[in-house]
Write an enzyme that holds these catalytic residues in place. Structure first.
Site, short mmCIF file in Angstrom:
data_model
loop_
_atom_site.label_atom_id
_atom_site.label_comp_id
_atom_site.label_asym_id
_atom_site.label_seq_id
_atom_site.Cartn_x
_atom_site.Cartn_y
_atom_site.Cartn_z
N ARG A 2 50.67 -10.44 16.97
CA ARG A 2 50.22 -9.12 17.43
C ARG A 2 50.70 -8.94 18.87
O ARG A 2 50.39 -9.77 19.72
CB ARG A 2 48.69 -9.07 17.33
CG ARG A 2 48.07 -7.75 17.70
CD ARG A 2 46.54 -7.82 17.54
NE ARG A 2 45.92 -6.55 17.85
CZ ARG A 2 45.59 -6.16 19.07
NH1 ARG A 2 45.82 -6.95 20.11
NH2 ARG A 2 45.03 -4.99 19.28
N LYS B 262 47.89 -11.25 27.70
CA LYS B 262 46.51 -11.66 27.97
C LYS B 262 46.39 -12.45 29.27
O LYS B 262 47.37 -12.99 29.78
CB LYS B 262 45.93 -12.43 26.78
CG LYS B 262 45.60 -11.46 25.65
CD LYS B 262 44.74 -12.06 24.58
CE LYS B 262 44.45 -10.97 23.53
NZ LYS B 262 43.89 -11.51 22.30
#
Ligand code: 9MG
Length: 279
Positions: A257, A222
């Site tokens: 995740r 991210k």
């Protein structure tokens, strides 16, 4: 002991688990046109399971900042053949990453055993369908919507506000008749949050244990990693992501995740060995 039962696939969350990300959007699995190759997706799924993934999360609509919504039919066309193929060949719990009630329904019929909803069942019909399908659901926090969520997100106390939101969604689920033991929670790193908000949430992730439900955390690749590491591009964010995964596990995360299954499995196993030593 917390066990989640994904349509018969039971996973014990006594140790932290890994969820491999399988995006079936045209940019990730295209042959140059709009065709999403089922065989490429299946091969990717096999690799992730061989590397130690405990779940596979399959999504057909990008939730990246700025992403445009896709139609229900488009999302179904992308994810259902892939879920069917994986469910028939690989004994792994399949999570469907969707906010649409109809996609949830078809995905579970095709073999998915968990719903991962970045909208936390706020879309029309989603609560009722989740209740009817009776599979575990991950409720994620997001401020705003993917198209605009990174336009100056604001909080007075990000940890308290994210926790209050998740509490309110748990209450909505319980009122609908969804059992508490079907719920997982996720603070939603990168979803309507500045770098400071994301770092603050990770720093104080242990406070979410008050909610007494398993925590899922997704930080892999991210932009918060790129922002800290001198604008590192997506393919240079692995080590930063592993550091975040280790910190999340140390602060109580039950599921990580990730796109990078093997290195994350190793990092998580190592941190779990340290935190569970009895001495
Ligand atoms: C679909 N998706 C993208 N990022 C995510 C995250 O951090 N958590 C969950 N549950 N889903 C995500």
């Amino acid at each position: 002991m917390t066990i989640i039962d994904c349509a018969g696939n039971r996973i014990d969350l006594k140790r932290p688990r890994i969820m491999g990300i399988l995006n079936v959007t045209p940019d990730s699995f295209s042959d140059g046109g709009d065709f999403i190759s089922r065989d490429v997706a299946l091969a990717r799924a096999r690799t992730m399971v061989d590397e130690g993934a405990d779940f596979l999360d399959i999504g057909g609509e990008s939730t990246r900042p700025g992403a445009q919504a896709v139609s229900e039919q488009e999302e179904l066309d992308r994810v259902i053949p892939v879920i069917e193929a994986i469910a028939s060949e690989i004994p792994v719990p399949i999570s469907v990453d969707t906010s649409k009630a109809a996609v949830m329904r078809h995905a579970v019929a095709a073999g998915a055993g968990l719903i991962n909803d970045v909208m936390a069942l706020r879309d029309e019909g989603a609560l009722a369908v989740a209740r009817e399908l009776d599979v575990p659901v991950c409720l994620m926090h997001m401020q705003g919507l993917p198209r605009t969520m990174q336009h100056d997100p604001q909080y007075r106390d990000v940890v308290a506000e994210v926790m209050a939101f998740l509490r309110s969604r748990v209450d909505a689920c319980l009122a609908e008749g969804i059992a508490r033991n079907k719920l997982l929670l996720d603070p939603g790193f990168g979803f309507g949050k500045s770098l400071l908000h994301n770092l603050t949430l990770l720093r104080h992730l242990d406070r979410f244990s008050e909610l007494q439900l398993p925590l899922l955390v997704g930080i892999s690749r991210k932009s918060m990693i790129g922002a800290v590491l001198d604008d590192a591009p997506v393919d240079q964010r692995l080590f930063g992501g592993l550091a975040c995964a280790v910190m999340a596990v140390e602060r109580g995360a039950a599921i990580i995740r990730t796109h990078d299954v093997k290195p994350t499995v190793d990092a998580v196993r190592m941190s779990h060995a340290v935190i569970s030593v009895e001495a």
